[in-house]
Write a protein that holds these residues in place. Structure first.
Motif, short mmCIF file in Angstrom:
data_model
loop_
_atom_site.label_atom_id
_atom_site.label_comp_id
_atom_site.label_asym_id
_atom_site.label_seq_id
_atom_site.Cartn_x
_atom_site.Cartn_y
_atom_site.Cartn_z
N THR A 23 52.99 17.74 7.08
CA THR A 23 52.16 17.37 7.88
C THR A 23 52.46 16.02 8.67
OG1 THR A 23 50.88 18.89 6.82
CG2 THR A 23 49.71 17.50 8.16
N PHE A 24 52.58 15.14 7.63
CA PHE A 24 52.87 13.81 7.88
C PHE A 24 54.21 13.51 9.02
CE2 PHE A 24 54.60 9.42 6.74
CZ PHE A 24 53.63 8.79 7.08
N ARG A 25 55.06 14.44 8.97
CA ARG A 25 56.07 14.27 9.84
C ARG A 25 55.60 14.85 11.12
NH1 ARG A 25 60.29 11.39 9.83
NH2 ARG A 25 61.62 13.30 10.66
N LEU A 26 54.81 15.72 11.27
CA LEU A 26 54.51 16.40 12.72
C LEU A 26 53.33 15.34 13.44
CD1 LEU A 26 53.90 19.99 11.57
CD2 LEU A 26 55.59 19.10 13.24
N THR A 27 52.56 14.65 12.58
CA THR A 27 51.58 13.89 12.88
C THR A 27 51.53 12.49 13.20
OG1 THR A 27 50.43 13.40 10.87
CG2 THR A 27 49.63 15.57 12.22
N MET A 29 52.30 8.58 12.11
CA MET A 29 51.70 7.73 11.22
C MET A 29 50.30 7.71 11.21
SD MET A 29 54.02 6.18 10.08
CE MET A 29 53.33 4.74 9.08
N ARG A 30 49.48 8.78 11.97
CA ARG A 30 48.20 8.90 11.90
C ARG A 30 47.47 9.34 10.55
NH1 ARG A 30 46.73 12.83 16.74
NH2 ARG A 30 48.64 13.60 16.14
N LEU A 31 48.42 10.09 9.66
CA LEU A 31 47.97 10.20 8.26
C LEU A 31 48.42 9.29 7.21
CD1 LEU A 31 48.31 14.17 8.58
CD2 LEU A 31 46.08 12.82 8.42
N MET A 32 48.79 8.04 7.59
CA MET A 32 49.37 7.13 6.47
C MET A 32 48.45 6.88 5.68
SD MET A 32 50.71 3.15 6.93
CE MET A 32 49.10 2.76 7.66
N TYR A 33 47.31 6.53 5.89
CA TYR A 33 46.03 6.38 4.70
C TYR A 33 45.98 7.55 3.98
CZ TYR A 33 45.00 2.83 8.14
OH TYR A 33 45.10 1.57 8.89
N HIS A 34 46.05 8.64 4.27
CA HIS A 34 45.99 9.96 3.43
C HIS A 34 47.05 9.98 2.57
CE1 HIS A 34 45.27 13.75 2.11
NE2 HIS A 34 46.22 14.16 2.60
N PHE A 35 48.34 9.62 3.13
CA PHE A 35 49.37 9.76 2.30
C PHE A 35 49.41 8.82 1.30
CE2 PHE A 35 54.14 10.66 1.74
CZ PHE A 35 54.08 12.02 1.85
N VAL A 36 49.24 7.43 1.48
CA VAL A 36 48.98 6.38 0.44
C VAL A 36 48.25 6.86 -0.53
CG1 VAL A 36 48.14 3.96 0.22
CG2 VAL A 36 49.86 4.69 2.38
N SER A 37 46.88 7.27 -0.09
CA SER A 37 45.85 7.84 -1.14
C SER A 37 46.59 8.84 -1.92
CB SER A 37 44.65 8.02 -0.29
OG SER A 37 43.71 8.65 -1.25
#
Length: 110
Positions: A23-27, A29-37
């Motif tokens: 999901t992160f690769r498709l979107t 850096m918009r999900l960076m905060y979620h991935f860090v969390s």
């Protein structure tokens, strides 16, 4: 502290990291905060299983509760415009729902 629920939560977080990576690769850096969390939730959950410290345990539970909410704003906008890709995100969203329920259960049982 319920180690069984924490161990299951750790497994769900680990699975979420794999499904979330796609999901992160498709979107981008918009999900960076979620991935860090998600990574912080994994680290603190693992620490709570190794170290018997209630502060670490409650930080892990807090991160497990907050992590599903960090995806909401971004994923809702993505699903509005790219509804045909919902199958790609469904596994990760399912993991996030499971994680939230496990975290609340862990909080109530402890």
């Amino acid at each position: 502290m319920n180690t069984i629920i924490s161990l299951i939560s750790l497994a769900v977080i680990f699975g979420s990291m794999f499904s979330g990576f796609a999901t992160f690769r498709l979107t981008g850096m918009r999900l960076m905060y979620h991935f860090v969390s998600l990574i912080l939730a994994f680290i603190f959950t693992l620490l709570s299983l190794i170290v018997s410290n209630s502060i670490i345990f409650y930080i892990a539970v807090l991160l497990q509760i907050l992590t599903p909410f960090t995806i909401c704003g971004t994923i809702c906008n993505i699903l509005k415009t790219q509804f045909q890709n919902t199958g790609i995100y469904s596994a990760h969203l399912g993991f996030m729902g499971i994680l939230l329920i496990l975290a609340l259960g862990n909080l109530l049982i402890s």
